[in-house]
Scaffold this motif. Structure first.
Motif, PDB file in Angstrom:
ATOM      1  N   MET A  73       0.810  -1.214   0.037  1.00  2.49           N
ATOM      2  CA  MET A  73      -0.098  -0.002   0.115  1.00  2.49           C
ATOM      3  C   MET A  73       0.930   1.212  -0.012  1.00  2.49           C
ATOM      4  O   MET A  73       1.840   1.137   0.637  1.00  2.49           O
ATOM      5  CB  MET A  73      -1.141  -0.153   1.315  1.00  2.49           C
ATOM      6  N   THR A  74       0.576   2.251  -0.892  1.00  2.71           N
ATOM      7  CA  THR A  74       1.526   3.284  -0.880  1.00  2.71           C
ATOM      8  C   THR A  74       0.759   4.552  -0.693  1.00  2.71           C
ATOM      9  O   THR A  74      -0.631   4.432  -0.990  1.00  2.71           O
ATOM     10  CB  THR A  74       2.299   3.669  -2.432  1.00  2.71           C
ATOM     11  N   ASP A  75       1.412   5.766  -0.458  1.00  4.56           N
ATOM     12  CA  ASP A  75       0.681   6.942  -0.243  1.00  4.56           C
ATOM     13  C   ASP A  75       0.723   7.847  -1.547  1.00  4.56           C
ATOM     14  O   ASP A  75       1.089   7.175  -2.368  1.00  4.56           O
ATOM     15  CB  ASP A  75       1.242   7.834   0.783  1.00  4.56           C
ATOM     16  N   ARG A  76       0.459   9.109  -1.611  1.00  9.84           N
ATOM     17  CA  ARG A  76       0.510   9.768  -2.807  1.00  9.84           C
ATOM     18  C   ARG A  76       1.796   9.937  -3.436  1.00  9.84           C
ATOM     19  O   ARG A  76       1.780  10.161  -4.724  1.00  9.84           O
ATOM     20  CB  ARG A  76      -0.251  10.963  -2.678  1.00  9.84           C
ATOM     21  N   ALA A  77       2.638   9.886  -2.475  1.00  5.00           N
ATOM     22  CA  ALA A  77       4.020  10.061  -3.173  1.00  5.00           C
ATOM     23  C   ALA A  77       4.609   8.694  -3.680  1.00  5.00           C
ATOM     24  O   ALA A  77       5.855   8.803  -4.028  1.00  5.00           O
ATOM     25  CB  ALA A  77       4.851  10.715  -2.207  1.00  5.00           C
ATOM     26  N   GLY A  78       3.684   7.824  -3.698  1.00  2.00           N
ATOM     27  CA  GLY A  78       4.535   6.611  -3.699  1.00  2.00           C
ATOM     28  C   GLY A  78       5.352   5.735  -2.887  1.00  2.00           C
ATOM     29  O   GLY A  78       5.629   4.552  -3.285  1.00  2.00           O
ATOM     30  N   LYS A  79       5.228   6.252  -1.602  1.00  2.00           N
ATOM     31  CA  LYS A  79       6.127   5.585  -0.638  1.00  2.00           C
ATOM     32  C   LYS A  79       5.140   4.581   0.131  1.00  2.00           C
ATOM     33  O   LYS A  79       4.114   4.687   0.139  1.00  2.00           O
ATOM     34  CB  LYS A  79       6.315   6.593   0.438  1.00  2.00           C
ATOM     35  N   ILE A  80       5.643   3.373   0.152  1.00  2.00           N
ATOM     36  CA  ILE A  80       5.160   2.200   0.867  1.00  2.00           C
ATOM     37  C   ILE A  80       4.716   2.519   2.146  1.00  2.00           C
ATOM     38  O   ILE A  80       5.824   2.734   2.998  1.00  2.00           O
ATOM     39  CB  ILE A  80       6.039   0.797   0.713  1.00  2.00           C
ATOM     40  N   THR A  81       3.522   2.385   2.735  1.00  3.89           N
ATOM     41  CA  THR A  81       3.136   2.548   4.178  1.00  3.89           C
ATOM     42  C   THR A  81       2.775   1.385   4.697  1.00  3.89           C
ATOM     43  O   THR A  81       2.708   1.262   5.880  1.00  3.89           O
ATOM     44  CB  THR A  81       1.805   3.567   3.937  1.00  3.89           C
ATOM     45  N   ARG A  82       2.275   0.027   4.081  1.00  7.18           N
ATOM     46  CA  ARG A  82       2.066  -1.176   4.688  1.00  7.18           C
ATOM     47  C   ARG A  82       1.831  -2.208   3.614  1.00  7.18           C
ATOM     48  O   ARG A  82       1.814  -1.817   2.512  1.00  7.18           O
ATOM     49  CB  ARG A  82       0.957  -0.903   5.342  1.00  7.18           C
ATOM     50  N   TRP A  83       2.239  -3.241   3.974  1.00 10.54           N
ATOM     51  CA  TRP A  83       1.966  -4.578   3.128  1.00 10.54           C
ATOM     52  C   TRP A  83       1.041  -5.487   3.607  1.00 10.54           C
ATOM     53  O   TRP A  83       0.608  -5.537   4.843  1.00 10.54           O
ATOM     54  CB  TRP A  83       3.229  -5.356   2.961  1.00 10.54           C
ATOM     55  N   ILE A  84       0.011  -5.757   2.752  1.00  8.59           N
ATOM     56  CA  ILE A  84      -1.253  -6.556   2.994  1.00  8.59           C
ATOM     57  C   ILE A  84      -1.161  -7.816   2.195  1.00  8.59           C
ATOM     58  O   ILE A  84      -0.937  -7.962   0.961  1.00  8.59           O
ATOM     59  CB  ILE A  84      -2.491  -5.865   2.693  1.00  8.59           C
ATOM     60  N   GLY A  85      -1.094  -9.018   3.020  1.00  6.02           N
ATOM     61  CA  GLY A  85      -0.904 -10.219   2.352  1.00  6.02           C
ATOM     62  C   GLY A  85      -1.951 -11.299   2.862  1.00  6.02           C
ATOM     63  O   GLY A  85      -2.666 -11.075   3.686  1.00  6.02           O
ATOM     64  N   THR A  86      -2.007 -12.399   2.050  1.00  9.85           N
ATOM     65  CA  THR A  86      -2.942 -13.676   2.318  1.00  9.85           C
ATOM     66  C   THR A  86      -2.073 -14.777   2.184  1.00  9.85           C
ATOM     67  O   THR A  86      -0.937 -14.926   1.285  1.00  9.85           O
ATOM     68  CB  THR A  86      -4.122 -13.585   1.409  1.00  9.85           C
ATOM     69  N   CYS A  87      -2.612 -15.868   3.035  1.00  7.63           N
ATOM     70  CA  CYS A  87      -1.916 -17.350   2.738  1.00  7.63           C
ATOM     71  C   CYS A  87      -3.126 -18.094   2.508  1.00  7.63           C
ATOM     72  O   CYS A  87      -4.132 -18.102   3.216  1.00  7.63           O
ATOM     73  CB  CYS A  87      -1.453 -17.558   3.983  1.00  7.63           C
ATOM     74  N   THR A  88      -3.188 -18.718   1.452  1.00  5.26           N
ATOM     75  CA  THR A  88      -4.192 -19.673   1.045  1.00  5.26           C
ATOM     76  C   THR A  88      -3.944 -20.898   0.860  1.00  5.26           C
ATOM     77  O   THR A  88      -2.568 -21.354   0.503  1.00  5.26           O
ATOM     78  CB  THR A  88      -4.614 -19.270  -0.399  1.00  5.26           C
TER      79      THR A  88
END
Length: 507
Positions: free
Chosen positions: A280-295
C-alpha cells in the motif's frame, strides 16, 4: 448568529437559543476531552497576565452548567448555568465588558456577585464555532470594579480567543480522524476475519504486526507469537531460506510478493500454502504497509503432482509404443530387403511422431522438452516431420518467422497437428499428389497464419463439427485469444488463423 437563535432556553438579554443544536456542536467538537488541556492553560495564564486580572477562564456553556476547560485563579471546574456571565457573552458580537456587576441589572443579584467569589469586573470574548454556533467564552474576572480594557488588552484577548477556537477545531478534526481510522480498522478486521484465507499485514520494513483469526486457527499459534520475524519459524525448514529471500526481494523493490511454501498446521503436519502480498502506498508512492494472504492449496498441489505423474507415465508409454512400432518395422525390413526403403521411410515417420508428441501434450515445468522451440517455424518444422516425404516436402512453411514461448507452443502444436492429421485422412495429404502450404504474415500487432491445401480430393463442408474441429477452435480462440475461419473450397481447404503477437510470446 441569529440563524441559530430559537425558543428553547432564555438568556440574559432576552434572546433564545436552540440548545439541541448547541449540544450537538459541543459534542461534535469533543470539548470534554480538552478539560485541563495544557495548551489552554497557557492561554488562560497569559490572558490573566495580559489584563492584570486574578482570574481567567475558558468556559463552555452547556444546558445546565458552564464547564471550565481551563482556569487560572479559580478552584471550581464548573458552575450552574443560571449564574453564568459567559452565557451572555457568547451571544454578543464583540467583547462583553461589565465594569461593575453590582450596577448591572443582569448580574446585581447573581450569587457569583453577592457571594464569596464577589465578581465585580468581567470581560468575555465570544467563542463561536465555524458554523456560527456560540459555545462559550474566554473571559477575565476581577473582584474590584474597572473602567474596562485597553485597546491592547482587547486585541490580545481576541487573538487568544482565536487560539482557543483553533484548539477546539484541532480537537474535533483529531477526534474525527481517530474515529474514521478506528471505523476503517474495525471494518478491515471484520472483513479479514470473515475471509477463508489467512490475512496478515506488516509495517513498511516488513515487521508483521497483524494476523486475522484464520491464521491463528490454522497454525494453532498463540496470539502475538508470530509477530515480527516469528512467522518464518512455522515454515518448513526446507522452505525458510527461500521464503526469506523472496520476501526480502519484495521489501527492497516494492514488487508484489508471491511464493508457494509448506506451512505447519496446528496438527503438526505441513501443508502447501500460496502466499501473496501487495504494498500500500501514499500519494507520493512511498510504501506505508504490506497486506498479504495465505491460501491453503495443499489438495490442489497434491492433485497437480498426481496428474503430472500420470501424464508422464502416459507419455512414457505412448513414446514406448512409437519406439516398439519403429523397431518392428526395422525388424520386418531385415527379412524383406526389397521393402527396406519403404520401411525406412515409415520408421522415420513413426520416430518423428514420437518427437511431435512432446509438443502436443500438456506440460509442466518438469516435463517440458529439453530443447524448447522458440520460433514458430521451428515448431512447425518439427511438428510436420512425420508427414514429409523422403524425397520432397509435402508441407512447406513460409512467410515471416516470429518468436513463440512455452505458453503458446502447446495450443499451436495441437492446432496444426490436428490440421495435418485431417489432411492425411481426408485432404491433400491423403494421396500422392497433394501438398500443404503454411504461411505466416505480420499484420500490425497480429499474426495471420494461413493453411492452404492443394492437389487433394475435392472437399466439402461437413454437416456437423467433430472433436477435431472443436479442438482447433479451442486452441485458436480459447487458448490463444484469436479467431479461426474455414474456407471449404472444392480445390482444397483453406484455414486462416489470426492471433496477436503478444499471445505467441510474452516478449
Amino acid at each position: 448568529m441569529t440563524n441559530i437563535l430559537s425558543v428553547d432556553a432564555p438568556i440574559g438579554n432576552g434572546w433564545r437559543i436552540d440548545e439541541g443544536v448547541r449540544a450537538a456542536a459541543i459534542a461534535e467538537h469533543r470539548i470534554e476531552t480538552l478539560r485541563d488541556d495544557l495548551a489552554l492553560k497557557k492561554i488562560t495564564d497569559f490572558a490573566a497576565a495580559l489584563c492584570d486580572a486574578p482570574i481567567a477562564l475558558v468556559s463552555i456553556v452547556e444546558l445546565s452548567r458552564q464547564t471550565f476547560l481551563s482556569r487560572t485563579g479559580l478552584g471550581p471546574s464548573e458552575t450552574p448555568r443560571e449564574t453564568s456571565f459567559c452565557a451572555h457573552a457568547m451571544v454578543e458580537d464583540d467583547i462583553m465588558v461589565v465594569p461593575d456587576a453590582r450596577l448591572d441589572p443582569r448580574f446585581a443579584d447573581n450569587p457569583l456577585v453577592t457571594g464569596e467569589l464577589g465578581i465585580r469586573f468581567y470581560a468575555g470574548v465570544p467563542l463561536v464555532s465555524e458554523a456560527g454556533i456560540p459555545l462559550g467564552s474566554l473571559c477575565v474576572i476581577a473582584r474590584e470594579p474597572r473602567d474596562g480594557l485597553t485597546d491592547f488588552q482587547r486585541q490580545g484577548l481576541k487573538v487568544l480567543a482565536d487560539d482557543v477556537l483553533n484548539r477546539l477545531s484541532d480537537s474535533r478534526a483529531s477526534a474525527i480522524s481517530r474515529a474514521t481510522i478506528a471505523d476503517s480498522e474495525s471494518r478491515f478486521r471484520t472483513l479479514a476475519d470473515s475471509m477463508p484465507q489467512m490475512v496478515w499485514s506488516t509495517l513498511p520494513d516488513g515487521f508483521h504486526d497483524y494476523y486475522n483469526a484464520r491464521w491463528y486457527e490454522f497454525t494453532g499459534m498463540p496470539a502475538g507469537s508470530t509477530d515480527g520475524d516469528g512467522w518464518n519459524d512455522i515454515f518448513h525448514p526446507e522452505d525458510q531460506a527461500r521464503a526469506w529471500g523472496v520476501w526480502r526481494q519484495s521489501l527492497e523493490t516494492g514488487e508484489p510478493y508471491q511464493i508457494e511454501y509448506r506451512l505447519r498446521h496446528r496438527d503438526g503436519t505441513y501443508r502447501w500454502t500460496l502466499g501473496r502480498a501487495l504494498p500500500m502506498t501514499d500519494r507520493a508512492g512511498k510504501i506505508t504497509r504490506w497486506i498479504g494472504t495465505c491460501t491453503d492449496i495443499h489438495e490442489q498441489k497434491l492433485a497437480s503432482e498426481e496428474r503430472e505423474v500420470v501424464a508422464q507415465e502416459l507419455s512414457h508409454r505412448i513414446k514406448n509404443i512409437f519406439a516398439v512400432i519403429a523397431g518392428l518395422i526395422t525388424f520386418a525390413a531385415r527379412s524383406r530387403p526389397e521393402f527396406r526403403p519403404i520401411a525406412e521411410d515409415l520408421r522415420h515417420r513413426v520416430t518423428a511422431l514420437g518427437r511431435a508428441h512432446d509438443f502436443v501434450r500438456p506440460h509442466s515445468a518438469k516435463s517440458r522438452p529439453d530443447v524448447a522451440q522458440t520460433s514458430l517455424h521451428g515448431l512447425l518444422d518439427a511438428l510436420f516431420l512425420p508427414y514429409q516425404a523422403v524425397d520432397a516436402a509435402r508441407i512447406s512453411v513460409g512467410g515471416a518467422d516470429v518468436p513463440i514461448d512455452d505458453r503458446s507452443a502447446t495450443p499451436l502444436a495441437l492446432l496444426f497437428h490436428e490440421l495435418a492429421t485431417n489432411a492425411t485422412k481426408y485432404g491433400a495429404l491423403s494421396n500422392d499428389l497433394g501438398s500443404v502450404t503454411v504461411t505466416s504474415l505480420i499484420d500490425g500487432s497480429d499474426i495471420v497464419l494461413v493453411w492452404q491445401e492443394d492437389g487433394g480430393p475435392k472437399v466439402r463442408q461437413p454437416e456437423t463439427l467433430g472433436f477435431g474441429a472443436q479442438l482447433i477452435d479451442l486452441s485458436a480462440s480459447r487458448q490463444l485469444g484469436g479467431t479461426v475461419v474455414h474456407d471449404w473450397a472444392e480445390d482444397g481447404l483453406r484455414v486462416v488463423v489470426e492471433v496477436s503477437r503478444a499471445a505467441l510470446s510474452r516478449g
